[in-house]
Design a protein around this motif. Structure first.
Motif, mmCIF file in Angstrom:
data_model
loop_
_atom_site.group_PDB
_atom_site.id
_atom_site.type_symbol
_atom_site.label_atom_id
_atom_site.label_comp_id
_atom_site.label_asym_id
_atom_site.label_seq_id
_atom_site.Cartn_x
_atom_site.Cartn_y
_atom_site.Cartn_z
ATOM 1 N N ALA A 394 8.736 -4.288 -68.142
ATOM 2 C CA ALA A 394 8.474 -4.775 -69.499
ATOM 3 C C ALA A 394 7.546 -3.838 -70.275
ATOM 4 C CB ALA A 394 7.865 -6.172 -69.446
ATOM 5 N N ASN A 395 6.737 -3.044 -69.537
ATOM 6 C CA ASN A 395 5.733 -2.179 -70.179
ATOM 7 C C ASN A 395 5.818 -0.783 -69.563
ATOM 8 O OD1 ASN A 395 3.956 -4.442 -71.615
ATOM 9 N ND2 ASN A 395 4.390 -5.136 -69.526
ATOM 10 N N PRO A 396 6.900 -0.050 -69.831
ATOM 11 C CA PRO A 396 7.168 1.199 -69.104
ATOM 12 C C PRO A 396 6.121 2.288 -69.323
ATOM 13 C CG PRO A 396 8.695 0.921 -70.941
ATOM 14 C CD PRO A 396 7.981 -0.376 -70.785
ATOM 15 N N ASN A 397 5.368 2.216 -70.403
ATOM 16 C CA ASN A 397 4.379 3.257 -70.684
ATOM 17 C C ASN A 397 2.968 2.853 -70.267
ATOM 18 O OD1 ASN A 397 6.336 4.960 -71.907
ATOM 19 N ND2 ASN A 397 6.181 3.752 -73.796
ATOM 20 N N ALA A 398 2.805 1.681 -69.672
ATOM 21 C CA ALA A 398 1.477 1.187 -69.323
ATOM 22 C C ALA A 398 1.000 1.772 -68.002
ATOM 23 C CB ALA A 398 1.494 -0.336 -69.236
ATOM 24 N N SER A 399 -0.300 2.015 -67.904
ATOM 25 C CA SER A 399 -0.911 2.475 -66.661
ATOM 26 C C SER A 399 -1.136 1.285 -65.731
ATOM 27 C CB SER A 399 -2.250 3.142 -66.959
ATOM 28 O OG SER A 399 -3.190 2.182 -67.442
ATOM 29 N N ALA A 400 -1.491 1.581 -64.481
ATOM 30 C CA ALA A 400 -1.795 0.499 -63.544
ATOM 31 C C ALA A 400 -2.986 -0.341 -64.017
ATOM 32 C CB ALA A 400 -2.037 1.071 -62.144
ATOM 33 N N PRO A 401 -4.087 0.256 -64.512
ATOM 34 C CA PRO A 401 -5.163 -0.573 -65.057
ATOM 35 C C PRO A 401 -4.713 -1.428 -66.243
ATOM 36 C CG PRO A 401 -5.991 1.621 -64.581
ATOM 37 C CD PRO A 401 -4.502 1.680 -64.414
ATOM 38 N N ASP A 402 -3.852 -0.854 -67.115
ATOM 39 C CA ASP A 402 -3.327 -1.644 -68.231
ATOM 40 C C ASP A 402 -2.610 -2.891 -67.727
ATOM 41 O OD1 ASP A 402 -4.222 0.264 -70.041
ATOM 42 O OD2 ASP A 402 -2.273 1.259 -70.197
ATOM 43 N N LEU A 403 -1.802 -2.716 -66.689
ATOM 44 C CA LEU A 403 -1.036 -3.851 -66.178
ATOM 45 C C LEU A 403 -1.947 -4.865 -65.497
ATOM 46 C CD1 LEU A 403 2.252 -2.242 -64.816
ATOM 47 C CD2 LEU A 403 1.729 -3.125 -67.100
ATOM 48 N N SER A 541 8.478 -12.106 -73.460
ATOM 49 C CA SER A 541 9.590 -12.883 -72.901
ATOM 50 C C SER A 541 9.831 -12.539 -71.426
ATOM 51 C CB SER A 541 10.863 -12.661 -73.716
ATOM 52 O OG SER A 541 11.209 -11.275 -73.731
ATOM 53 N N GLU A 542 9.808 -11.243 -71.078
ATOM 54 C CA GLU A 542 10.058 -10.863 -69.682
ATOM 55 C C GLU A 542 8.919 -11.311 -68.779
ATOM 56 O OE1 GLU A 542 11.760 -6.814 -69.041
ATOM 57 O OE2 GLU A 542 11.587 -6.640 -71.225
ATOM 58 N N GLU A 543 7.693 -11.155 -69.266
ATOM 59 C CA GLU A 543 6.537 -11.561 -68.463
ATOM 60 C C GLU A 543 6.529 -13.077 -68.249
ATOM 61 O OE1 GLU A 543 6.556 -9.521 -71.042
ATOM 62 O OE2 GLU A 543 4.993 -7.980 -70.931
ATOM 63 N N LEU A 544 6.825 -13.841 -69.312
ATOM 64 C CA LEU A 544 6.830 -15.302 -69.178
ATOM 65 C C LEU A 544 7.958 -15.764 -68.255
ATOM 66 C CD1 LEU A 544 6.022 -16.339 -72.850
ATOM 67 C CD2 LEU A 544 4.471 -16.320 -70.892
#
Length: 553
Positions: A394-403, A541-544
């Motif tokens: 859902a968040n392809p550009n996010a870092s591990a800390p972001d997630l 939506s994907e996370e929920l």
């Protein structure tokens, strides 16, 4: 550092809120340049001050004694006074650790503060705020929630109360004390309803409309607002509500509350039949004992078994006693008693960074994706891999800390907020509006290069319109959480205008902000509040979908 759980949430918040909610000069006694203002109340005449176009009345008693034989019971009636009583200094907060620039905490803490443009019978909307700090600390005199700018800039009346907290506000004695102590597990909430009744009876003298009252609150104040929304005693005294970063879906079952009372008596070596000895224990000693017991989170998880409930969710907070709080606020449904009252609900995008700051958690900022999965295995077990995979997709550009921040933030405050919005829609009554606060602070978490973003509690100063340039034209000071960027002033204006318009009309709106549609189960619109606001349909939506699949929503 392990992920913060809901049991830990208020324990950390109780320690940290004092750091961001200290009082400031607005609550000191009047200066010679301030104009004295007098008005009548139902109990006697009071004197406040007019400062920079706002009338301030501080430390107004709204009920009587809660000490002595009134401990764990309803407050004594407020006695009228003769002459003019000064309302120039805030009243003492509830029993807790001392608070900077406030009177010493006291059992007798039922005082409120009022900010109004004028005492002129204009019938302005009333914004009745319940402070945060969970159910254990806080007061109506916190700097970030000073109501002057809302009153001055948006022509509303702001009211904030002190009320009983912790053990003295929520110790469940109904089964031991009988009818004399009925409702004892909700005395803190009943104090707030008494404050609402005071508003109904007196606020017209302060230029407010007793028939147009909005209840609102952040964190623990959001949970309190959730309870008020479901309480018959509060129902006649408000018309709309806002639950901010504190979705009180479930509260403490009375069986769990009774177990907590038993734990307390055992800790004090008091036999249940001798429970009245609690009336003689000094308040300071009770506060010490309270610190040895677990805290109550803003809402309870539905699927925990009773053994886990007792072990993890002891402590003190509102009790579902079947009378004062007839049922969980939003489980299994939204409360029928507030069916026709519009509702705002939502959370901040980066709630967790507040707790990283408070706990000095710098390790999360060093995570890689393998470490992220390991860190999530403690709270989520075998589902950790599934969670990481879904969030990376859902968040392809996010870092591990972001997630990690995203997962922690939505599970703390987001899932409960969405749950409330969905249940309110299904009720088919007044509309509900879902929001995310998203203004990004550039301030770094100490010891890291990771920005705070939108942490828990940062919304307070924004929605109170306390992120504004100095009135004297001097250089703006850095905001405690909000940073230095001037865009914060625009975000604060949007936030405050949306909330004050909702208070006035029941529909949030602001200039230069898109039309905010009510939440529906089809389009699921969410207002993202920032210097540039936008409506996002079916956000997360994907996370929920993931959280539904693992039984968390």
């Amino acid at each position: 550092m392990t992920p913060i759980g809901r049991r830990d949430f208020l324990a950390q918040l109780a320690l940290a809120t004092a750091a961001v909610s200290v009082s400031h000069a607005a609550f000191s006694t009047a200066s010679r340049a301030d104009e004295s203002i007098e008005t009548e109340t139902a109990y006697g005449r009071i004197r406040g001050i007019r400062k920079d176009g706002v009338n301030l009345f501080k430390g107004i008693p709204y009920a009587g004694r809660t000490s002595g034989d009134r401990r764990f019971r309803r407050a004594a009636p407020l006695e009228p006074w003769t002459g003019v009583r000064d309302a120039l200094q805030v009243g003492p907060p509830a029993i807790q650790a001392p608070r900077r620039n406030e009177p010493a905490p006291s059992e007798d803490c039922l005082f409120l503060n009022v900010w109004t443009p004028a005492n002129d019978n204009r019938k302005r909307p009333v914004m009745f705020y319940s402070h945060g700090g969970g159910f254990v600390i806080g007061s109506g005199a916190s700097a970030s929630q000073d109501g002057s700018n809302l009153a001055r800039n948006f022509d509303v009346v702001v009211v904030e109360t002190n009320h009983r907290l912790g053990l003295l506000g929520f110790l469940y004695l109904d089964e031991l004390g009988g009818s004399e102590y009925a409702g004892s597990g909700n005395m803190g909430m009943l104090d707030i309803t008494t404050g609402l009744k005071w508003v109904h009876d007196n606020i017209a003298r302060f230029g407010g409309d007793p028939d147009n009252v909005m209840i609102w609150g952040e964190s623990g104040g959001g949970a309190k607002t959730s309870c008020l929304y479901a309480m018959p005693e509060a129902a006649p005294y408000f018309n709309k509500a806002s639950i901010e970063s504190g979705p009180g879906v479930r509260m403490t079952p009375k069986e769990v509350a009774a177990e907590t009372t038993a734990m307390l008596l055992k800790e004090l070596n008091i036999a249940p039949k001798d429970w009245r000895k609690l009336l003689d224990v000094p308040a300071a000693d009770l506060l010490t004992i309270q610190g040895k017991l677990p805290f109550v989170p803003p809402f309870q998880e539905k699927n925990r078994n009773q053994g886990m409930m007792r072990r993890n969710y002891g402590g003190f907070g509102p009790v579902v006693d079947g009378v004062v709080l007839p049922h969980h606020p939003f489980d299994p449904t939204a409360p029928a008693i507030s069916r026709n009252k519009p509702l705002l609900v939502g959370w901040n995008e980066d709630e967790y960074t507040f707790f990283a700051w408070e706990r000095k958690d710098t390790e999360f900022a060093k995570l890689d994706f393998e470490g992220l999965q390991k860190k999530l295995e403690l709270p989520y077990g075998a589902d950790a891999g599934k969670i990481v995979a879904a969030y990376r997709k859902a968040n392809p550009n996010a870092s591990a800390p972001d997630l990690y921040v995203a997962v922690s933030s939505i599970t703390m405050m987001g899932l409960g907020s969405v749950d409330i919005a969905e249940k309110k829609v299904k009720q088919g009554g007044a509309p509900v509006y879902l929001y995310n606060f998203g203004y990004k602070s550039e301030k770094k978490i100490p010891g890291t290069d990771y920005a705070m973003g939108t942490p828990h509690a940062m919304d307070i100063s924004f929605k109170f319109n306390n992120e504004i340039p100095p009135r004297d034209g001097s250089e703006p000071k850095e905001s405690f959480f909000g940073g230095n960027r001037p865009e914060r002033f625009t975000a604060s204006r949007h936030f405050a205008e949306l909330w004050t318009t909702f208070a006035r009309t029941g529909k949030p709106a602001a200039k230069e902000v898109p039309t905010w549609p009510a939440y529906t189960l089809k389009t699921r619109p969410t207002m993202r509040i920032d210097a540039q606001c936008e409506v996002i349909n079916n956000r997360f939506s994907e996370e929920l979908a993931l959280w539904r699949s693992v039984g968390k929503l």
